[in-house]
Write an enzyme that holds these catalytic residues in place. Sequence first.
Site, PDB file in Angstrom:
ATOM      1  N   SER A 142      41.455  41.478  57.559  1.00 36.08           N
ATOM      2  CA  SER A 142      42.583  41.674  56.840  1.00 36.08           C
ATOM      3  C   SER A 142      43.645  40.773  57.888  1.00 36.08           C
ATOM      4  O   SER A 142      43.164  40.184  59.341  1.00 36.08           O
ATOM      5  CB  SER A 142      43.235  42.478  57.092  1.00 36.08           C
ATOM      6  OG  SER A 142      44.729  42.206  56.886  1.00 36.08           O
ATOM      7  N   TYR A 156      46.678  50.674  57.750  1.00 41.03           N
ATOM      8  CA  TYR A 156      45.498  49.439  57.462  1.00 41.03           C
ATOM      9  C   TYR A 156      45.896  48.905  57.931  1.00 41.03           C
ATOM     10  O   TYR A 156      44.190  48.395  58.290  1.00 41.03           O
ATOM     11  CB  TYR A 156      46.202  49.524  55.630  1.00 41.03           C
ATOM     12  CG  TYR A 156      45.924  47.664  55.057  1.00 41.03           C
ATOM     13  CD1 TYR A 156      44.278  48.461  54.135  1.00 41.03           C
ATOM     14  CD2 TYR A 156      45.454  46.514  55.819  1.00 41.03           C
ATOM     15  CE1 TYR A 156      44.356  46.808  53.807  1.00 41.03           C
ATOM     16  CE2 TYR A 156      45.334  46.119  54.680  1.00 41.03           C
ATOM     17  CZ  TYR A 156      44.243  45.740  53.696  1.00 41.03           C
ATOM     18  OH  TYR A 156      43.641  44.740  53.571  1.00 41.03           O
TER      19      TYR A 156
HETATM   20  N1  LIG Z   1      43.937  41.013  48.734  1.00 36.22           N
HETATM   21  C1  LIG Z   1      44.353  40.803  49.418  1.00 36.22           C
HETATM   22  O1  LIG Z   1      45.260  40.521  49.935  1.00 36.22           O
HETATM   23  C2  LIG Z   1      43.469  41.091  50.542  1.00 36.22           C
HETATM   24  C3  LIG Z   1      44.025  40.542  51.961  1.00 36.22           C
HETATM   25  C4  LIG Z   1      43.429  40.614  53.194  1.00 36.22           C
HETATM   26  C5  LIG Z   1      42.409  41.690  53.083  1.00 36.22           C
HETATM   27  N2  LIG Z   1      41.647  42.686  51.977  1.00 36.22           N
HETATM   28  C6  LIG Z   1      40.681  43.131  51.763  1.00 36.22           C
HETATM   29  O2  LIG Z   1      39.667  42.766  50.925  1.00 36.22           O
HETATM   30  C7  LIG Z   1      38.368  43.645  51.006  1.00 36.22           C
HETATM   31  C8  LIG Z   1      38.547  43.473  49.224  1.00 36.22           C
HETATM   32  O3  LIG Z   1      39.711  43.606  48.511  1.00 36.22           O
HETATM   33  P1  LIG Z   1      40.245  43.136  47.242  1.00 36.22           P
HETATM   34  O4  LIG Z   1      41.931  42.762  48.065  1.00 36.22           O
HETATM   35  O5  LIG Z   1      39.346  42.349  47.107  1.00 36.22           O
HETATM   36  O6  LIG Z   1      40.198  44.414  46.796  1.00 36.22           O
HETATM   37  P2  LIG Z   1      39.928  44.839  44.855  1.00 36.22           P
HETATM   38  O7  LIG Z   1      40.415  46.646  44.879  1.00 36.22           O
HETATM   39  O8  LIG Z   1      39.972  43.755  44.276  1.00 36.22           O
HETATM   40  O9  LIG Z   1      38.471  45.382  45.403  1.00 36.22           O
HETATM   41  C9  LIG Z   1      38.006  45.855  45.947  1.00 36.22           C
HETATM   42  C10 LIG Z   1      36.735  46.886  45.823  1.00 36.22           C
HETATM   43  O10 LIG Z   1      35.937  47.802  46.693  1.00 36.22           O
HETATM   44  C11 LIG Z   1      36.133  48.844  46.131  1.00 36.22           C
HETATM   45  N3  LIG Z   1      36.160  49.477  46.607  1.00 36.22           N
HETATM   46  C12 LIG Z   1      36.774  50.595  47.127  1.00 36.22           C
HETATM   47  N4  LIG Z   1      36.575  52.012  47.748  1.00 36.22           N
HETATM   48  C13 LIG Z   1      35.752  51.786  47.725  1.00 36.22           C
HETATM   49  C14 LIG Z   1      34.486  52.968  48.043  1.00 36.22           C
HETATM   50  N5  LIG Z   1      34.615  54.035  48.722  1.00 36.22           N
HETATM   51  N6  LIG Z   1      33.496  52.598  48.027  1.00 36.22           N
HETATM   52  C15 LIG Z   1      32.421  51.279  47.769  1.00 36.22           C
HETATM   53  N7  LIG Z   1      33.394  50.920  47.234  1.00 36.22           N
HETATM   54  C16 LIG Z   1      35.038  50.646  47.337  1.00 36.22           C
HETATM   55  C17 LIG Z   1      36.756  48.586  44.961  1.00 36.22           C
HETATM   56  O11 LIG Z   1      36.390  49.681  43.214  1.00 36.22           O
HETATM   57  C18 LIG Z   1      37.093  47.320  44.501  1.00 36.22           C
HETATM   58  O12 LIG Z   1      35.503  46.823  43.826  1.00 36.22           O
HETATM   59  C19 LIG Z   1      38.808  44.863  51.410  1.00 36.22           C
HETATM   60  O13 LIG Z   1      38.231  45.010  52.475  1.00 36.22           O
HETATM   61  C20 LIG Z   1      40.734  44.568  51.466  1.00 36.22           C
HETATM   62  O14 LIG Z   1      40.921  45.194  52.699  1.00 36.22           O
HETATM   63  C21 LIG Z   1      42.554  41.923  50.778  1.00 36.22           C
END
Ligand SMILES: NC(=O)c1ccc[n+]([C@@H]2O[C@H](COP(=O)([O-])OP(=O)(O)OC[C@H]3O[C@@H](n4cnc5c(N)ncnc54)[C@H](O)[C@@H]3O)[C@@H](O)[C@H]2O)c1
Length: 293
Positions: A142, A156
């Site tokens: 991130s 986080y």
């Molecule tokens: N959305 C943002 O703004 C953003 C920004 C920076 C980084 N991220 C990172 O992107 C990655 C994906 O997140 P996203 O934004 O697509 O969110 P999202 O919630 O849409 O997707 C995350 C997925 O991870 C799954 N998940 C959660 N806990 C889990 C576990 N214990 N075991 C297996 N799967 C699990 C959820 O069910 C979901 O399908 C994460 O690592 C998040 O920290 C997101």
Amino acid sequence: MDIEGETAFITGGASGIGLALARRCAALGATVLLADIEEAALDRAAADLRRAGATVKTYRLDVSDRKNYEDVATRVLDAFGPPHLLFNNAGVAWKGPASQALPDDWEWIVKVNVLGLGYGVALFVPKMIQAGRGGYVVNTGSITGLITAVGAAAVYGMTKHAVVAISEALAHELRPHGLHVAVVCPGQVATNIGNADRNLISGVSREGLSSALPGEREFTNQSIAQGLSPDDVAARVFEALEQKRTYVVTHPEYKDEVILRHRQIENAITGRPETDVQLLAMAKAMFALSPLT
Ligand SMILES: NC(=O)c1ccc[n+]([C@@H]2O[C@H](COP(=O)([O-])OP(=O)(O)OC[C@H]3O[C@@H](n4cnc5c(N)ncnc54)[C@H](O)[C@@H]3O)[C@@H](O)[C@H]2O)c1
């Protein structure tokens, strides 16, 4: 990038960035091994991908559960051998200052974001090295792994600093084996992360988590909804893989904060005065507008 007929193992693949990465892999002809804690979302995601012509296999996986991950890894390795692309992407976020985080906040976020990634590396990377076919390890960090998430997303942010640090070390270690490592460092992306507490892990309860301030979830979700599309992030990831880049920074608007943080460290080394107040003020201003990323 030629990954036709290869396999891609993607954690957190049922939603958001993980699902967009899956779409991209499938479009390039790879077999997608989709792993996620949320079974219904996993089934929906697989059905969508199959409708678009993809070859998909799903695994119900809680990345923070070592036994569960060992079982899934064994099944993957037995059926497909080591994946050519490993996406350690699953992650959760919960908003709140570090000084007010409760034990369940720490346990949940650290176990999923850090330990879950570690299990993925431990269970697959030695097999990828042994296979000697090269490949890719892509960790989702991130922008909070490159700057300091003062106030809103400190715990986080700590986990994402860990993701960046281990990715840098792995990039160095794995290069001689033909394995390229990249770390994805986005700002806001329009996904479901604002409702990450829909999937808690065993041992962590909703009551145990620090409660959001009134209106905070709505605010966060609105701000996330205005973020970059997950497909744009996935496109940037594949560009970076083609160019063999380590850092995938999708939000250039955070450049000043990254530079300021590094300048601050430089000042400490050279004995120049620190600009602490300015640094904190900037970080605070930024995170008032982007609480979770
Ligand atoms: N959305 C943002 O703004 C953003 C920004 C920076 C980084 N991220 C990172 O992107 C990655 C994906 O997140 P996203 O934004 O697509 O969110 P999202 O919630 O849409 O997707 C995350 C997925 O991870 C799954 N998940 C959660 N806990 C889990 C576990 N214990 N075991 C297996 N799967 C699990 C959820 O069910 C979901 O399908 C994460 O690592 C998040 O920290 C997101």
